[in-house]
Design an enzyme around this catalytic site. Structure first.
Site, PDB file in Angstrom:
ATOM      1  CG  LEU A 157      54.217  28.157  43.539  1.00  0.00           C
ATOM      2  CD1 LEU A 157      53.504  27.049  43.109  1.00  0.00           C
ATOM      3  CD2 LEU A 157      55.823  28.028  42.851  1.00  0.00           C
TER       4      LEU A 157
ATOM      5  CG  PHE B 285      39.175  34.852  42.035  1.00  0.00           C
ATOM      6  CD1 PHE B 285      39.535  35.628  40.769  1.00  0.00           C
ATOM      7  CD2 PHE B 285      37.813  34.735  42.252  1.00  0.00           C
ATOM      8  CE1 PHE B 285      38.706  36.159  40.077  1.00  0.00           C
ATOM      9  CE2 PHE B 285      36.911  35.192  41.345  1.00  0.00           C
ATOM     10  CZ  PHE B 285      37.483  35.919  40.325  1.00  0.00           C
ATOM     11  CB  SER B 286      43.680  32.574  44.999  1.00  0.00           C
ATOM     12  OG  SER B 286      44.218  32.310  43.508  1.00  0.00           O
TER      13      SER B 286
ATOM     14  CG  ASP C 170      41.024  34.837  31.186  1.00  0.00           C
ATOM     15  OD1 ASP C 170      41.114  35.552  30.214  1.00  0.00           O
ATOM     16  OD2 ASP C 170      41.186  34.888  32.349  1.00  0.00           O
TER      17      ASP C 170
END
Ligand code: ATP
Ligand code: MG
Ligand code: MG
Length: 405
Positions: free
Chosen positions: A27, A32-33, A153
């Site tokens: 997706l 970080f990921s 953020d």
């Protein structure tokens, strides 16, 4: 980044948490990921699986994000009305690159950034802007009042639409049923690798586009997909990415927020609270309505990006009161003792109301009403900005535009 301490490489059909979750397609990704669409065999539903990099720093960041998300999920408000992404589960997954913390989140659709792109960066119809603003405010009110959490953020990339489209539908794979096991020869078969190459090329283009537009503290990317989802939106949305969020009484960072959405007190290092999210919210609302970012500061000859940013704010909002301008830890870098900028001496004032009419061709009435909504949120005095709860009462959110959206 697919090495020890980095991302975990995932293939379609891979199983997680003892076989409960099965990877379907990518997706998106961040620093970080990687985030995967996964099928939850326990509930027969699609979920978003966020797989963190494995190095200690990222594990620590994921623990923090899980702590914040868990506390959000424990609230008292019925879960669907929250406008904040819900954590469903979390677990550890060991792979060749180490041990990865994984978060299972409710599956959501395109980001608001993609939505503004869909409208060719010319702005959304005001009725849609209103609907989205209401959702963001409901989410913020919930975070601020019920949990004392500051997001820090808030930006279009971090607000995702609630999609009504079947998540299994994909531009390159037409199957509607979930993949339950790894397809034969997934990586090495000629056809798949062709599709993968094409996807990678498109991903690179998408990333170049996204990363080219902002100096976000932390970049982000969405996997390529068609804009079909956007046609099905009912304009509900949810706030995501709590990696930088904090409790108001346990702040972690001094420099927060992505540049264009950053509040003046953060630039001046004058302390901050919930009202930094309200500043970012106003920037987002403007961007939705016009297709342009409200502030796009740049370094210039003899002045910094920070000083340009403060100048742009004052050109739009008027001079910053001397008391506010001079009391931050970094005030002396930018302002003299009279409260004038040191290096940018001449400001070209262009009030919001006039900007909306002159540049964005708003009608006088629309411009007036929208400015009345935005300007209190852009008050240089953080404590004077309305709270999310107060903002939800604003008449602009409840007036109805006669033009169809
Ligand atoms: P960042 O570098 O922005 O901190 P990150 O590694 O923390 O990134 P996220 O921003 O949480 O990751 O997610 C990365 C991307 O994955 C998002 O921009 C979005 O495209 C997609 N994504 C994240 N959560 C979901 C979700 N719940 N449903 C659908 N897509 C999602
Ligand atoms: Mg993000
Ligand atoms: Mg993050």
């Amino acid at each position: 980044s697919y090495r020890k301490g980095g991302y975990h490489a995932v293939r379609v059909g891979d199983q997680f948490a003892g076989g409960r979750y099965i990877a379907q397609r990518k997706l998106g990704w961040g620093h970080f990921s990687t985030v995967w669409l996964a099928y939850d065999t326990n509930t027969s539903a699609y979920v978003a699986l966020k797989i963190q990099k494995s190095a200690a720093l990222f594990v620590q960041a994921a623990r923090h994000e899980i702590e914040i998300l868990s506390s959000i999920a424990d609230g008292t408000t019925p879960s669907n009305s929250k406008c904040v992404a819900q954590l469903i589960d979390h677990f550890k997954h060991t792979g060749p690159n180490g041990q990865h913390l994984c978060m299972v989140l409710e599956f959501l659709g395109d980001s608001l950034l993609r939505l503004t792109k869909h409208f060719h960066y010319e702005g959304l119809p005001l009725n849609r802007v209103r609907d989205i603003c209401k959702c963001i405010l409901i989410g913020l009110d919930y975070l601020h009042r019920e949990h004392c959490i500051i997001h820090t953020d808030l930006k279009p990339e971090n607000i995702l639409l609630v999609s009504t489209i079947d998540p299994a539908k994909d531009p390159v794979r037409s199957g509607h049923t979930p993949v339950l096991e790894r397809p034969e020869g997934n990586i090495n078969s000629g056809v798949t690798s062709l599709i993968e190459k094409r996807l990678k090329r498109r991903a690179r283009r998408a990333v170049a586009k996204i990363s080219g537009r902002s100096d976000s503290i932390i970049g982000t990317g969405e996997a390529p997909k068609s804009d079909r989802n956007i046609d099905a939106i009912d304009v509900r949305c949810k706030i995501v990415d709590f990696g930088n969020a904090c409790w108001a009484d346990k702040k972690i960072a001094v420099e927060i927020q992505t540049r264009q959405y950053r509040a003046p007190e953060v630039i001046l290092q004058a302390g901050y609270s919930f009202s930094v999210d309200m500043w970012s919210f106003a920037c987002i609302a403007f961007e939705l309505a016009t297709g342009d970012m409200l502030f796009t500061p740049k370094v210039g000859e003899g002045f910094s990006e920070d000083e340009d940013h403060l100048a742009l704010m004052m050109e739009l909002l008027g001079k910053m009161p001397r008391k506010i301008a001079t009391t931050g830890a970094k005030s002396k870098d930018f302002f003299d003792r009279h409260g004038d900028l040191k290096r940018i001496r001449r400001l070209k004032f262009w009030p919001l109301n006039k900007l909306l009419v002159d540049r964005y061709k708003f009608s006088g009435n629309d411009a007036h009403e929208f400015s009345e909504f935005l300007l209190p949120l852009l008050d240089f005095a953080p404590e004077k900005r309305p709270t999310a709860q107060q903002c939800l009462q604003h008449p602009w959110l409840n007036c109805k535009d006669s033009t169809p959206s």
